[in-house]
Design a protein around this motif. Structure first.
Motif, PDB file in Angstrom:
ATOM      1  N   TYR A 291       0.839  -1.191   0.000  1.00 39.05           N
ATOM      2  CA  TYR A 291       0.000   0.000   0.000  1.00 39.05           C
ATOM      3  C   TYR A 291       0.876   1.242   0.000  1.00 39.05           C
ATOM      4  CZ  TYR A 291      -3.854  -3.113   1.021  1.00 39.05           C
ATOM      5  OH  TYR A 291      -4.789  -4.105   0.949  1.00 39.05           O
ATOM      6  N   CYS A 292       0.454   2.233  -0.776  1.00 41.39           N
ATOM      7  CA  CYS A 292       1.189   3.498  -0.882  1.00 41.39           C
ATOM      8  C   CYS A 292       1.016   4.302   0.404  1.00 41.39           C
ATOM      9  CB  CYS A 292       0.673   4.295  -2.078  1.00 41.39           C
ATOM     10  SG  CYS A 292       1.478   5.893  -2.261  1.00 41.39           S
ATOM     11  N   THR A 293       2.113   4.797   0.948  1.00 39.49           N
ATOM     12  CA  THR A 293       2.048   5.600   2.167  1.00 39.49           C
ATOM     13  C   THR A 293       1.541   7.008   1.895  1.00 39.49           C
ATOM     14  OG1 THR A 293       4.360   6.226   1.892  1.00 39.49           O
ATOM     15  CG2 THR A 293       3.903   4.340   3.319  1.00 39.49           C
ATOM     16  N   SER A 294       1.505   7.403   0.620  1.00 32.88           N
ATOM     17  CA  SER A 294       1.034   8.738   0.272  1.00 32.88           C
ATOM     18  C   SER A 294      -0.465   8.764  -0.005  1.00 32.88           C
ATOM     19  CB  SER A 294       1.798   9.251  -0.951  1.00 32.88           C
ATOM     20  OG  SER A 294       1.356  10.532  -1.299  1.00 32.88           O
ATOM     21  N   CYS A 295      -0.934   7.866  -0.896  1.00 29.41           N
ATOM     22  CA  CYS A 295      -2.351   7.907  -1.285  1.00 29.41           C
ATOM     23  C   CYS A 295      -3.151   6.717  -0.794  1.00 29.41           C
ATOM     24  CB  CYS A 295      -2.488   8.050  -2.797  1.00 29.41           C
ATOM     25  SG  CYS A 295      -2.046   6.551  -3.721  1.00 29.41           S
ATOM     26  N   GLY A 296      -2.478   5.656  -0.303  1.00 30.93           N
ATOM     27  CA  GLY A 296      -3.169   4.503   0.263  1.00 30.93           C
ATOM     28  C   GLY A 296      -3.605   3.457  -0.736  1.00 30.93           C
ATOM     29  N   SER A 297      -3.306   3.632  -2.020  1.00 32.92           N
ATOM     30  CA  SER A 297      -3.773   2.654  -3.006  1.00 32.92           C
ATOM     31  C   SER A 297      -2.917   1.385  -2.975  1.00 32.92           C
ATOM     32  CB  SER A 297      -3.769   3.281  -4.404  1.00 32.92           C
ATOM     33  OG  SER A 297      -2.456   3.543  -4.825  1.00 32.92           O
ATOM     34  N   ALA A 298      -3.556   0.280  -3.359  1.00 39.74           N
ATOM     35  CA  ALA A 298      -2.887  -1.020  -3.382  1.00 39.74           C
ATOM     36  C   ALA A 298      -2.054  -1.139  -4.652  1.00 39.74           C
ATOM     37  CB  ALA A 298      -3.914  -2.131  -3.317  1.00 39.74           C
ATOM     38  N   ASN A 299      -0.851  -1.700  -4.514  1.00 41.02           N
ATOM     39  CA  ASN A 299       0.059  -1.912  -5.632  1.00 41.02           C
ATOM     40  C   ASN A 299       0.643  -3.310  -5.526  1.00 41.02           C
ATOM     41  OD1 ASN A 299       0.706   0.948  -6.993  1.00 41.02           O
ATOM     42  ND2 ASN A 299       0.388   1.249  -4.815  1.00 41.02           N
ATOM     43  N   GLY A 300       1.050  -3.876  -6.659  1.00 39.53           N
ATOM     44  CA  GLY A 300       1.702  -5.167  -6.658  1.00 39.53           C
ATOM     45  C   GLY A 300       2.998  -5.110  -5.866  1.00 39.53           C
ATOM     46  N   ALA A 301       3.354  -6.224  -5.224  1.00 35.51           N
ATOM     47  CA  ALA A 301       4.525  -6.261  -4.357  1.00 35.51           C
ATOM     48  C   ALA A 301       5.821  -5.939  -5.113  1.00 35.51           C
ATOM     49  CB  ALA A 301       4.640  -7.615  -3.675  1.00 35.51           C
ATOM     50  N   GLY A 302       5.855  -6.202  -6.407  1.00 33.66           N
ATOM     51  CA  GLY A 302       7.055  -5.938  -7.197  1.00 33.66           C
ATOM     52  C   GLY A 302       7.202  -4.491  -7.631  1.00 33.66           C
ATOM     53  N   ASN A 303       6.163  -3.704  -7.445  1.00 31.77           N
ATOM     54  CA  ASN A 303       6.212  -2.309  -7.869  1.00 31.77           C
ATOM     55  C   ASN A 303       7.149  -1.498  -6.979  1.00 31.77           C
ATOM     56  OD1 ASN A 303       4.180  -3.219  -9.506  1.00 31.77           O
ATOM     57  ND2 ASN A 303       2.752  -1.595  -9.005  1.00 31.77           N
ATOM     58  N   ARG A 304       7.911  -0.595  -7.596  1.00 33.35           N
ATOM     59  CA  ARG A 304       8.784   0.298  -6.837  1.00 33.35           C
ATOM     60  C   ARG A 304       8.124   1.649  -6.608  1.00 33.35           C
ATOM     61  NH1 ARG A 304      14.421   0.610  -9.391  1.00 33.35           N
ATOM     62  NH2 ARG A 304      14.754   1.819  -7.523  1.00 33.35           N
ATOM     63  N   PHE A 305       7.139   1.993  -7.492  1.00 33.06           N
ATOM     64  CA  PHE A 305       6.437   3.266  -7.396  1.00 33.06           C
ATOM     65  C   PHE A 305       4.935   3.027  -7.491  1.00 33.06           C
ATOM     66  CE2 PHE A 305      10.637   4.159  -9.064  1.00 33.06           C
ATOM     67  CZ  PHE A 305      11.065   5.197  -8.247  1.00 33.06           C
ATOM     68  N   CYS A 306       4.175   3.879  -6.814  1.00 29.86           N
ATOM     69  CA  CYS A 306       2.724   3.770  -6.794  1.00 29.86           C
ATOM     70  C   CYS A 306       2.161   3.987  -8.196  1.00 29.86           C
ATOM     71  CB  CYS A 306       2.123   4.785  -5.818  1.00 29.86           C
ATOM     72  SG  CYS A 306       0.321   4.772  -5.778  1.00 29.86           S
ATOM     73  N   GLU A 307       1.231   3.112  -8.596  1.00 27.12           N
ATOM     74  CA  GLU A 307       0.616   3.230  -9.905  1.00 27.12           C
ATOM     75  C   GLU A 307      -0.313   4.443  -9.969  1.00 27.12           C
ATOM     76  OE1 GLU A 307      -1.330  -0.490 -10.542  1.00 27.12           O
ATOM     77  OE2 GLU A 307       0.552  -1.597 -10.646  1.00 27.12           O
ATOM     78  N   LYS A 308      -0.827   4.895  -8.827  1.00 28.40           N
ATOM     79  CA  LYS A 308      -1.782   6.005  -8.810  1.00 28.40           C
ATOM     80  C   LYS A 308      -1.086   7.360  -8.723  1.00 28.40           C
ATOM     81  CE  LYS A 308      -5.898   7.691  -6.480  1.00 28.40           C
ATOM     82  NZ  LYS A 308      -6.836   7.484  -5.392  1.00 28.40           N
ATOM     83  N   CYS A 309      -0.156   7.522  -7.749  1.00 32.23           N
ATOM     84  CA  CYS A 309       0.414   8.853  -7.525  1.00 32.23           C
ATOM     85  C   CYS A 309       1.916   8.944  -7.836  1.00 32.23           C
ATOM     86  CB  CYS A 309       0.157   9.306  -6.082  1.00 32.23           C
ATOM     87  SG  CYS A 309       1.118   8.412  -4.842  1.00 32.23           S
ATOM     88  N   GLY A 310       2.586   7.816  -8.074  1.00 29.02           N
ATOM     89  CA  GLY A 310       4.005   7.843  -8.416  1.00 29.02           C
ATOM     90  C   GLY A 310       4.954   7.885  -7.217  1.00 29.02           C
TER      91      GLY A 310
END
Length: 128
Positions: free
Chosen positions: A103-122
């Motif tokens: 989960y993104c600490t900035s916007c709270g959206s769920a992201n895949g575990a392999g992601n380095r950056f949030c898909e919603k806010c970057g």
């Protein structure tokens, strides 16, 4: 000048002024949004530095930052509760494998575990 001409001139002036005022108000709204975004970025930077012990702030700000930290801790507990409920559901129902989520600490959206950056806010994601 005839009454018709005065009326037409009044309509033209009012229309032009209305359009110009609307354009200016839209620009003011844009500037306000940009200003608020910058304030949020500064506040986030101050929060991270305060949380890491890099800066000291006045007591009233520290109290508010502590409230943010408490709420974020509560969010993390709720996320863990969701995860526990999902795992329990999978255990009981035997459905599929659980996909790791960050989960993104900035916007709270769920992201895949392999992601380095949030898909919603970057925002850079913190891998647990």
């Amino acid at each position: 000048m005839s009454v018709f001409s005065k009326g037409l001139t009044a309509i033209n002036v009012k229309t032009a002024n209305y359009l110009e005022v609307t354009k200016i108000k839209t620009y003011i709204d844009t500037l306000t949004q940009e200003s608020n975004q910058i304030k949020m970025e500064v506040a986030n930077q101050a929060y991270v530095k305060w949380q890491n012990g890099q800066i000291s702030l006045p007591d009233d700000m520290t109290a508010k930052l502590q409230m943010i930290k408490d709420k974020q801790n509560e969010i993390e507990l709720k996320k863990q509760e969701i995860e526990r409920l999902e795992e329990e559901e999978q255990r009981i129902l035997g459905s599929g494998t659980k996909q790791n989520v960050v989960y993104c600490t900035s916007c709270g959206s769920a992201n895949g575990a392999g992601n380095r950056f949030c898909e919603k806010c970057g925002n850079a994601l913190v891998q647990m």
